[in-house]
Design an enzyme around this catalytic site. Sequence first.
Site, PDB file in Angstrom:
ATOM      1  N   LYS A  22       0.938  -1.236  -0.079  1.00 29.42           N
ATOM      2  CA  LYS A  22      -0.028  -0.140  -0.149  1.00 29.42           C
ATOM      3  C   LYS A  22       0.723   1.301  -0.009  1.00 29.42           C
ATOM      4  O   LYS A  22       0.510   2.226  -0.893  1.00 29.42           O
ATOM      5  CB  LYS A  22      -1.037  -0.139   1.361  1.00 29.42           C
ATOM      6  CG  LYS A  22      -1.538   1.405   1.379  1.00 29.42           C
ATOM      7  CD  LYS A  22      -2.338   1.253   2.557  1.00 29.42           C
ATOM      8  CE  LYS A  22      -1.857   1.507   4.095  1.00 29.42           C
ATOM      9  NZ  LYS A  22      -1.435   2.858   4.488  1.00 29.42           N
ATOM     10  N   ASN A  23       1.922   1.284   0.883  1.00 31.56           N
ATOM     11  CA  ASN A  23       2.696   2.371   1.047  1.00 31.56           C
ATOM     12  C   ASN A  23       3.556   2.772   0.008  1.00 31.56           C
ATOM     13  O   ASN A  23       4.422   3.863   0.020  1.00 31.56           O
ATOM     14  CB  ASN A  23       3.351   2.510   2.505  1.00 31.56           C
ATOM     15  CG  ASN A  23       2.236   2.546   3.474  1.00 31.56           C
ATOM     16  OD1 ASN A  23       1.106   3.141   3.266  1.00 31.56           O
ATOM     17  ND2 ASN A  23       2.797   2.167   4.728  1.00 31.56           N
ATOM     18  N   ARG A  92      -4.289  10.747   4.657  1.00 31.09           N
ATOM     19  CA  ARG A  92      -3.304  11.627   4.840  1.00 31.09           C
ATOM     20  C   ARG A  92      -2.527  11.476   3.606  1.00 31.09           C
ATOM     21  O   ARG A  92      -1.768  12.500   3.365  1.00 31.09           O
ATOM     22  CB  ARG A  92      -2.501  11.328   6.293  1.00 31.09           C
ATOM     23  CG  ARG A  92      -1.007  11.992   6.500  1.00 31.09           C
ATOM     24  CD  ARG A  92      -0.338  11.215   7.795  1.00 31.09           C
ATOM     25  NE  ARG A  92       1.060  11.775   7.693  1.00 31.09           N
ATOM     26  CZ  ARG A  92       1.374  12.895   7.965  1.00 31.09           C
ATOM     27  NH1 ARG A  92       0.403  13.773   8.331  1.00 31.09           N
ATOM     28  NH2 ARG A  92       2.437  13.263   7.846  1.00 31.09           N
ATOM     29  N   CYS A 116      -4.962  12.470  13.159  1.00 29.93           N
ATOM     30  CA  CYS A 116      -5.423  11.072  12.827  1.00 29.93           C
ATOM     31  C   CYS A 116      -5.765  10.438  14.136  1.00 29.93           C
ATOM     32  O   CYS A 116      -5.879  11.169  15.309  1.00 29.93           O
ATOM     33  CB  CYS A 116      -4.472  10.263  12.269  1.00 29.93           C
ATOM     34  SG  CYS A 116      -3.063   9.816  13.232  1.00 29.93           S
ATOM     35  N   ARG A 121      -0.290  14.776  13.141  1.00 26.17           N
ATOM     36  CA  ARG A 121       0.527  14.221  12.362  1.00 26.17           C
ATOM     37  C   ARG A 121       1.012  15.406  11.208  1.00 26.17           C
ATOM     38  O   ARG A 121       0.419  15.548  10.352  1.00 26.17           O
ATOM     39  CB  ARG A 121       0.143  13.123  11.397  1.00 26.17           C
ATOM     40  CG  ARG A 121       0.141  11.947  12.475  1.00 26.17           C
ATOM     41  CD  ARG A 121      -0.377  10.548  11.799  1.00 26.17           C
ATOM     42  NE  ARG A 121       0.463  10.125  10.607  1.00 26.17           N
ATOM     43  CZ  ARG A 121       0.217   9.203   9.848  1.00 26.17           C
ATOM     44  NH1 ARG A 121      -1.120   8.579   9.922  1.00 26.17           N
ATOM     45  NH2 ARG A 121       1.006   8.743   9.183  1.00 26.17           N
ATOM     46  N   ASP A 304       4.534   0.104  12.235  1.00 33.76           N
ATOM     47  CA  ASP A 304       3.482  -0.359  11.385  1.00 33.76           C
ATOM     48  C   ASP A 304       3.524  -1.841  11.906  1.00 33.76           C
ATOM     49  O   ASP A 304       2.329  -2.121  11.737  1.00 33.76           O
ATOM     50  CB  ASP A 304       3.622  -0.168   9.828  1.00 33.76           C
ATOM     51  CG  ASP A 304       3.294   1.143   9.576  1.00 33.76           C
ATOM     52  OD1 ASP A 304       3.377   1.331   8.283  1.00 33.76           O
ATOM     53  OD2 ASP A 304       2.959   2.041  10.410  1.00 33.76           O
ATOM     54  N   ARG A 396      -8.626  -0.372   4.885  1.00 37.95           N
ATOM     55  CA  ARG A 396      -7.761   0.665   4.313  1.00 37.95           C
ATOM     56  C   ARG A 396      -6.462  -0.088   3.797  1.00 37.95           C
ATOM     57  O   ARG A 396      -5.932   0.322   2.974  1.00 37.95           O
ATOM     58  CB  ARG A 396      -7.401   1.646   5.125  1.00 37.95           C
ATOM     59  CG  ARG A 396      -8.766   2.279   5.772  1.00 37.95           C
ATOM     60  CD  ARG A 396      -8.100   3.648   6.561  1.00 37.95           C
ATOM     61  NE  ARG A 396      -7.164   4.414   6.053  1.00 37.95           N
ATOM     62  CZ  ARG A 396      -6.636   5.619   6.176  1.00 37.95           C
ATOM     63  NH1 ARG A 396      -7.240   6.195   7.247  1.00 37.95           N
ATOM     64  NH2 ARG A 396      -5.803   6.308   5.519  1.00 37.95           N
TER      65      ARG A 396
HETATM   66  C1  EPZ Z   1       4.110   6.757   6.409  1.00 37.85           C
HETATM   67  O1  EPZ Z   1       3.484   7.732   7.032  1.00 37.85           O
HETATM   68  C2  EPZ Z   1       3.146   5.521   6.457  1.00 37.85           C
HETATM   69  N1  EPZ Z   1       2.341   5.834   5.424  1.00 37.85           N
HETATM   70  C3  EPZ Z   1       2.762   5.184   7.719  1.00 37.85           C
HETATM   71  O2  EPZ Z   1       2.121   3.981   7.585  1.00 37.85           O
HETATM   72  C4  EPZ Z   1       4.027   4.895   8.492  1.00 37.85           C
HETATM   73  O3  EPZ Z   1       3.499   4.529   9.884  1.00 37.85           O
HETATM   74  C5  EPZ Z   1       5.191   6.018   8.480  1.00 37.85           C
HETATM   75  O4  EPZ Z   1       5.261   6.363   7.166  1.00 37.85           O
HETATM   76  C6  EPZ Z   1       6.269   5.720   9.355  1.00 37.85           C
HETATM   77  O5  EPZ Z   1       7.067   4.508   8.767  1.00 37.85           O
HETATM   78  C7  EPZ Z   1       1.982   5.697   4.148  1.00 37.85           C
HETATM   79  O6  EPZ Z   1       3.450   5.787   3.662  1.00 37.85           O
HETATM   80  C8  EPZ Z   1       1.071   6.160   3.348  1.00 37.85           C
HETATM   81  P1  EPZ Z   1       6.443   9.681   8.600  1.00 37.85           P
HETATM   82  P2  EPZ Z   1       4.074   9.333   7.047  1.00 37.85           P
HETATM   83  O7  EPZ Z   1       6.489  11.164   7.758  1.00 37.85           O
HETATM   84  O8  EPZ Z   1       4.942   9.629   5.825  1.00 37.85           O
HETATM   85  C9  EPZ Z   1       6.719  13.285  11.801  1.00 37.85           C
HETATM   86  C10 EPZ Z   1       0.165   2.607   7.906  1.00 37.85           C
HETATM   87  O9  EPZ Z   1      -0.274   1.943   8.810  1.00 37.85           O
HETATM   88  N2  EPZ Z   1       6.516  14.160  10.646  1.00 37.85           N
HETATM   89  O10 EPZ Z   1       7.454   8.904   8.240  1.00 37.85           O
HETATM   90  O11 EPZ Z   1       3.049  10.296   7.637  1.00 37.85           O
HETATM   91  C11 EPZ Z   1       5.465  12.478  12.303  1.00 37.85           C
HETATM   92  O12 EPZ Z   1       4.620  12.985  13.070  1.00 37.85           O
HETATM   93  C12 EPZ Z   1       0.551   4.069   7.793  1.00 37.85           C
HETATM   94  O13 EPZ Z   1       0.419   1.934   6.785  1.00 37.85           O
HETATM   95  C13 EPZ Z   1       6.489  15.551  11.187  1.00 37.85           C
HETATM   96  O14 EPZ Z   1       6.649  15.849  12.321  1.00 37.85           O
HETATM   97  O15 EPZ Z   1       4.931   9.271   8.226  1.00 37.85           O
HETATM   98  C14 EPZ Z   1       5.858  11.320  12.710  1.00 37.85           C
HETATM   99  O16 EPZ Z   1       6.415  11.335  13.959  1.00 37.85           O
HETATM  100  C15 EPZ Z   1       0.297   4.641   9.277  1.00 37.85           C
HETATM  101  N3  EPZ Z   1       6.181  16.535   9.985  1.00 37.85           N
HETATM  102  C16 EPZ Z   1       7.429  11.101  12.074  1.00 37.85           C
HETATM  103  O17 EPZ Z   1       7.668  12.419  11.635  1.00 37.85           O
HETATM  104  C17 EPZ Z   1       6.078  15.998   8.797  1.00 37.85           C
HETATM  105  O18 EPZ Z   1       6.204  17.121   7.873  1.00 37.85           O
HETATM  106  C18 EPZ Z   1       7.521  10.098  11.165  1.00 37.85           C
HETATM  107  O19 EPZ Z   1       6.582  10.316  10.242  1.00 37.85           O
HETATM  108  C19 EPZ Z   1       6.166  14.849   8.510  1.00 37.85           C
HETATM  109  C20 EPZ Z   1       6.258  13.840   9.371  1.00 37.85           C
END
Ligand code: EPZ
Length: 435
Positions: A22-23, A92, A116, A121, A304, A396
């Site tokens: 998915k991701n 998101r 969320c 996030r 995840d 999802r």
């Molecule tokens: C991706 O989310 C995945 N989603 C998530 O999977 C996964 O949990 C996550 O990466 C971490 O591996 C998709 O790929 C669609 P991040 P993403 O940006 O990109 C902070 C699932 O279950 N952050 O790596 O949103 C954030 O709050 C989903 O399939 C900021 O502060 O994750 C977090 O603490 C859930 N500012 C950390 O970084 C930003 O602009 C990592 O988030 C972006 C992120």
Amino acid sequence: MDKIVIVGGKPLRGTVPVYGAKNAVLPIMAAALLASGKYEIDSVPDLRDVRTMAHLLRIIGAQVVQEDHKLTIDTQHCSFLEAPYELVKTMRASIYVLGPLLARFGRARVSLPGGCAWGPRPVDFHIKGMQKLGAEIDLDRGYIVARAKKLRGATITLDIPSVGATGNILMAATLAEGRTVIENAAREPEITALAEFLVQMGAQIEGIGTDRLVIDGVDELSPTNFQVIPDRIEAGTFLLAGAITGGEVTVTNVVPEHLRAVLTKLEDAGVELTEGEDWIRVRAPQRVKPVDVTTAVYPGFPTDMQAQWMALMSVADGSSVITDTIFLDRFTHVAELQRLGARIRMEGNSAHVTGVEKLQGAPVMSTDLRASACLILAGLAAEGRTDVSRVYHIDRGYERIEERLKPLGAEIWREEEPWPQAVTTDLSALSPEER
Ligand code: EPZ
């Protein structure tokens, strides 16, 4: 709203094929906005999030057809460069269209995603990245309004290796003027797959798979066809279904390297693992050993899989600590696991779990995608019946999960969930004080 019902206590045995990631699919679908034309993407799972992204691309003007795990996308008539709140609030990952729309059309209006189930996030790294590439960004009544005559390459150092921000900046940089360097980039296999898709479209990217991506912008890209990598989180979830039920499960169509951290922890827990080039088999003991886990960015233990691991540790033979360093509040599944008899004490972003002999089935509610997976795993192990409500969360990220677990011997089915009836009691029988 549907619910999934499980009658637990049976060891799962058999083989289950894993579908596309998915991701990886979601950013690849957004990347199709970077070049006009037709794309054929294979191994695409039939998920709610994929249908949401397809709907978003249609709003933008693309044609998207999904049939039997194949996506056909035609982006020759994209014109409405907006991602509306109604869609973004449900997923998101819609933010992934920001970079491609800016790079190809010079403007975009994308709703801020909002929070969320487990907390805020932010998308500040995405916005800062676009600004570094020369975009002007305003926030207007909940929308990101971005404009850029021509993006210009820059060196961007991410505070944390954000998966989404890496993907968005990477896509935008492919059409920027000059060189972009992304320092502290995410190395998740899904980002590597996105980079390989972009290279097939003609992008110039070096350092793929490392935390330093170097992109030399080109004038234009062209459409391509692509096969999506297997979903390592779905694979891990099915392996844990075998482990938590004391069974023997083989997952096929996987890349074992992509979930090495999970496999190592499963071995530490006393599960017997064998693997081939594209398959992994678990043979579980009656009861697994307790193993501490701290989530980390790839190649560490994935956040995840944190909720699913907690389900397994809930019935381990001893105590363990599970810490999430990526999402400090991703613990909405704890209260639901406790309803099934799990013994868990939270301390900040760490869950202290004391394994119990047996969980007891009960009605529980899913709050997000991986929490749903956790509760289904717990239900498979629990004695008696577990009803997991609000399974639109699980749809999802897992295609027809109950149909894929049934062949392994799971007693599991989907039921229409009646809307909760208001509970009325006959107050006349109560004394005035009791009312
Ligand atoms: C991706 O989310 C995945 N989603 C998530 O999977 C996964 O949990 C996550 O990466 C971490 O591996 C998709 O790929 C669609 P991040 P993403 O940006 O990109 C902070 C699932 O279950 N952050 O790596 O949103 C954030 O709050 C989903 O399939 C900021 O502060 O994750 C977090 O603490 C859930 N500012 C950390 O970084 C930003 O602009 C990592 O988030 C972006 C992120």
